[in-house]
Scaffold this motif. Structure first.
Motif, PDB file in Angstrom:
ATOM      1  N   TRP A 255     -16.327  72.322  39.525  1.00  0.00           N
ATOM      2  CA  TRP A 255     -14.984  72.568  39.123  1.00  0.00           C
ATOM      3  C   TRP A 255     -13.902  72.195  39.993  1.00  0.00           C
ATOM      4  CZ3 TRP A 255     -14.052  73.414  34.250  1.00  0.00           C
ATOM      5  CH2 TRP A 255     -14.867  73.843  33.287  1.00  0.00           C
ATOM      6  N   ARG A 256     -14.144  72.345  41.169  1.00  0.00           N
ATOM      7  CA  ARG A 256     -13.091  71.689  42.429  1.00  0.00           C
ATOM      8  C   ARG A 256     -13.019  70.331  42.342  1.00  0.00           C
ATOM      9  NH1 ARG A 256     -12.153  75.515  46.691  1.00  0.00           N
ATOM     10  NH2 ARG A 256     -11.920  73.831  48.296  1.00  0.00           N
ATOM     11  N   ALA A 257     -14.230  69.580  42.131  1.00  0.00           N
ATOM     12  CA  ALA A 257     -14.262  68.129  41.921  1.00  0.00           C
ATOM     13  C   ALA A 257     -13.451  67.839  40.655  1.00  0.00           C
ATOM     14  CB  ALA A 257     -15.656  67.560  41.892  1.00  0.00           C
ATOM     15  N   TYR A 258     -13.522  68.692  39.608  1.00  0.00           N
ATOM     16  CA  TYR A 258     -12.726  68.235  38.367  1.00  0.00           C
ATOM     17  C   TYR A 258     -11.270  68.432  38.750  1.00  0.00           C
ATOM     18  CZ  TYR A 258     -11.424  68.351  33.399  1.00  0.00           C
ATOM     19  OH  TYR A 258     -10.820  68.185  32.199  1.00  0.00           O
ATOM     20  N   GLY A 259     -10.950  69.585  39.588  1.00  0.00           N
ATOM     21  CA  GLY A 259      -9.623  69.947  40.116  1.00  0.00           C
ATOM     22  C   GLY A 259      -9.029  68.414  40.666  1.00  0.00           C
ATOM     23  N   PHE A 260      -9.828  68.000  41.388  1.00  0.00           N
ATOM     24  CA  PHE A 260      -9.600  66.631  42.232  1.00  0.00           C
ATOM     25  C   PHE A 260      -9.308  65.640  41.332  1.00  0.00           C
ATOM     26  CE2 PHE A 260     -10.370  62.520  44.173  1.00  0.00           C
ATOM     27  CZ  PHE A 260      -9.725  62.622  45.307  1.00  0.00           C
ATOM     28  N   LEU A 261      -9.965  65.349  40.146  1.00  0.00           N
ATOM     29  CA  LEU A 261      -9.430  64.374  39.285  1.00  0.00           C
ATOM     30  C   LEU A 261      -8.008  64.626  38.949  1.00  0.00           C
ATOM     31  CD1 LEU A 261     -13.079  63.805  37.633  1.00  0.00           C
ATOM     32  CD2 LEU A 261     -12.169  62.547  39.679  1.00  0.00           C
TER      33      LEU A 261
ATOM     34  N   ARG B 234     -11.155  67.181  51.608  1.00  0.00           N
ATOM     35  CA  ARG B 234     -11.782  68.340  52.269  1.00  0.00           C
ATOM     36  C   ARG B 234     -11.749  69.572  51.426  1.00  0.00           C
ATOM     37  NH1 ARG B 234      -8.780  68.186  56.273  1.00  0.00           N
ATOM     38  NH2 ARG B 234      -7.506  69.992  55.866  1.00  0.00           N
ATOM     39  N   ARG B 235     -10.917  70.087  50.851  1.00  0.00           N
ATOM     40  CA  ARG B 235     -10.874  71.016  49.921  1.00  0.00           C
ATOM     41  C   ARG B 235     -11.267  71.168  48.572  1.00  0.00           C
ATOM     42  NH1 ARG B 235      -4.191  72.685  51.329  1.00  0.00           N
ATOM     43  NH2 ARG B 235      -4.470  72.784  53.636  1.00  0.00           N
ATOM     44  N   LEU B 236     -11.179  70.077  47.892  1.00  0.00           N
ATOM     45  CA  LEU B 236     -11.878  69.930  46.395  1.00  0.00           C
ATOM     46  C   LEU B 236     -12.987  69.015  46.505  1.00  0.00           C
ATOM     47  CD1 LEU B 236      -8.263  69.335  44.728  1.00  0.00           C
ATOM     48  CD2 LEU B 236      -9.498  71.455  44.967  1.00  0.00           C
ATOM     49  N   LEU B 237     -13.155  68.145  47.164  1.00  0.00           N
ATOM     50  CA  LEU B 237     -14.349  67.269  47.283  1.00  0.00           C
ATOM     51  C   LEU B 237     -15.547  67.803  48.278  1.00  0.00           C
ATOM     52  CD1 LEU B 237     -13.241  63.786  46.524  1.00  0.00           C
ATOM     53  CD2 LEU B 237     -13.845  65.376  45.095  1.00  0.00           C
ATOM     54  N   SER B 238     -15.302  68.767  49.243  1.00  0.00           N
ATOM     55  CA  SER B 238     -16.162  69.248  50.349  1.00  0.00           C
ATOM     56  C   SER B 238     -16.651  68.166  51.008  1.00  0.00           C
ATOM     57  CB  SER B 238     -17.159  70.259  49.607  1.00  0.00           C
ATOM     58  OG  SER B 238     -16.779  71.275  48.590  1.00  0.00           O
ATOM     59  N   VAL B 239     -15.679  67.333  51.734  1.00  0.00           N
ATOM     60  CA  VAL B 239     -16.034  66.189  52.547  1.00  0.00           C
ATOM     61  C   VAL B 239     -15.143  66.314  53.484  1.00  0.00           C
ATOM     62  CG1 VAL B 239     -14.924  64.505  50.941  1.00  0.00           C
ATOM     63  CG2 VAL B 239     -16.583  63.843  52.806  1.00  0.00           C
ATOM     64  N   GLU B 240     -15.632  66.151  54.864  1.00  0.00           N
ATOM     65  CA  GLU B 240     -14.724  66.011  55.975  1.00  0.00           C
ATOM     66  C   GLU B 240     -14.564  64.552  56.370  1.00  0.00           C
ATOM     67  OE1 GLU B 240     -12.242  67.673  58.698  1.00  0.00           O
ATOM     68  OE2 GLU B 240     -13.387  68.881  57.291  1.00  0.00           O
ATOM     69  N   ILE B 241     -13.426  64.287  56.542  1.00  0.00           N
ATOM     70  CA  ILE B 241     -13.015  62.882  56.963  1.00  0.00           C
ATOM     71  C   ILE B 241     -12.263  62.982  58.139  1.00  0.00           C
ATOM     72  CG2 ILE B 241     -12.013  60.828  56.353  1.00  0.00           C
ATOM     73  CD1 ILE B 241     -12.491  61.396  53.595  1.00  0.00           C
TER      74      ILE B 241
END
Length: 457
Positions: free
Chosen positions: A20-26, A79-86
């Motif tokens: 659902w966080r990924a969907y929020g990112f979209l 970082r917050r919505l896709l859980s990936v640290e860049i």
């Protein structure tokens, strides 16, 4: 680019917070996409259009640098919505001079990569949002059709009958979802689509992650340059400390001893010039003897200092130098050098020197801190490079950075910088209670082979 949370399983994916966080990112990406795309087009057009000017290019350069701000916003969203640290790109350097400052702004690589990301994700944001939302809406609509279908208007079938709900009509054939059995069928179909929804969304999210990692993070070249600058500063500082230590040793030790020799020889000369008194001659002989002993001690100190600058044993090869180093250690040291190390020619002088001083520093740590009864040194030449491994049976607990949270760098940090200066790596394994194993991998740059002369036993 590092994933912060693991991907959920198939059965838990539709209900997982990460989905659902990924969907929020979209959603957020779709809202930002028009503005980001307009910014990217504006920056590109202004840069091209203002090329014939000079002062106007600073406006375009400011827009390019503004791309860094967009990149930072997208990194935080990832970082917050896709859980990936860049990781953040390397900071921009302020250059001196008009043309260099202008080139540094208009040609900022991190800014242009962020602008490319903003342009590339514009169509991706639209397509991904539409596909994901359609899947989710159809799934939820099918599962709840039995609730809201009763409020739909009546529809007339080809045979004249009236129905409510979902309808599929093809010529004289028709199908209406207006019975409990058909409602149940729609609920089942909706459940299937709900579990397929994360799978349909995942490729688009993965593409967003891939683009973010490739365009919003630092490049390998910039990271390498920054790392080389940092290690170079550390190596220069280490070399400066070594020169100061040599200067201190010469000033406080050897120089003072030679001054004493000169004074003793001068006093002996005065005694001999005063007359032929037997006592004066004997005293002058004693002074000359003392001066002779002091001269030998000064020579020994000079040899030790010279060995610290460049060990003479390295002239006979790395194997001989390490064996000599192990023999001089206060604790028993077993040195095992693979004959293949020098079979293909001598290594580059810098690599041999770093390997030697690394082993010397590690053995010094074994004696001072490890409380070990012995150490083992293994040197091998592999396809990856020259591997040097030092193992001791001490109490362990060694670390590059102090474990007390103070951030204080230990003596091993200097070794890490020295090894990285030649594209090498240092791996430390030192659990509490031991053993401590340090593995250093150095590139096998070679020089033309020369005969290796080993001392006879």
């Amino acid at each position: 680019m590092t994933a912060l949370t693991p991907a959920p399983g198939f059965l838990e994916a539709p209900f997982a917070r990460r989905t659902w966080r990924a969907y929020g990112f979209l959603w957020v990406a779709l809202l930002l996409a028009p503005f980001a795309f307009a910014y990217a087009v504006l920056t590109t057009v202004l840069t091209v259009g203002l090329t014939v000017t000079v002062v106007g290019l600073f406006v375009a350069g400011a827009l390019v640098l503004g791309g860094r701000g967009w990149g930072g916003a997208y990194r935080r969203l990832s970082r917050r919505l896709l859980s990936v640290e860049i990781a953040e790109p390397v900071p921009r350097r302020t250059r001196r001079g008009f043309w260099r400052r202008l080139g540094g702004t208009i040609g900022d690589g991190a800014g242009w990569r962020a602008i490319l990301y903003m342009a590339a994700t514009f169509p991706l944001a639209i397509v991904s949002f539409v596909v994901s939302t359609v899947f989710l809406a159809v799934a939820l609509g099918a599962m709840t059709h039995w609730v809201w279908s009763r409020f739909l208007p009546l529809q007339e079938a080809p045979d004249g009958t009236t129905h409510r709900g979902l309808s599929i009509v093809a010529g004289d054939w028709y199908w209406f979802a207006d019975s409990p059995a058909r409602h149940t069928l729609l609920v089942a179909a909706g459940l299937v689509l709900l579990f397929l929804w994360p799978l349909a969304q995942a490729p688009f999210v993965a593409l967003f992650r891939l683009l973010a990692g490739a365009l919003l993070g630092p490049t390998r070249a910039s990271v390498r340059v920054a790392e080389l600058e940092r290690t170079r500063a550390g190596v220069v500082e280490d070399a400066d400390d070594r020169l100061r230590r040599i200067e201190r040793d010469l000033h406080d030790g050897t120089q003072a001893r030679l001054v004493a020799v000169a004074m003793q020889l001068g006093e002996a000369r005065d005694l001999l010039a005063a007359g032929n008194d037997a006592d004066d001659v004997a005293l002058a002989g004693n002074l000359v003897g003392t001066a002779h002993d002091s001269t030998k001690e000064a020579l020994a100190e000079l040899r030790e200092i010279a060995r610290g600058i460049h060990p003479p044993a390295l002239d006979s090869g790395l194997a001989v130098a390490l064996e000599t180093l192990g023999a001089r250690a206060p604790v028993p040291v077993t040195v095992d050098v693979d004959p293949v190390v020098e079979a293909g020619g001598r290594l580059a002088p810098a690599v041999e020197s770093i390997a030697y001083y690394t082993v010397a520093e590690l053995l010094t740590n074994v004696v001072k801190h490890a409380d070990a009864s012995g150490a083992y040194v293994l040197v091998q030449r592999t396809a990856d490079g020259l591997r040097v491994r030092v193992r001791d049976d001490g109490r362990g607990g060694a670390a590059v950075v102090a474990p007390d949270g103070s951030g204080h760098r230990t003596g091993l940090a200097g070794l890490v910088d020295r090894v990285r200066a030649v594209d090498g790596t240092l791996d430390l394994s030192s659990p509490a209670g031991g053993p401590t194993v340090v593995t250093v991998l150095l590139p096998t740059q070679t020089r033309p082979a020369t005969p290796v002369t080993r001392p006879r036993p």
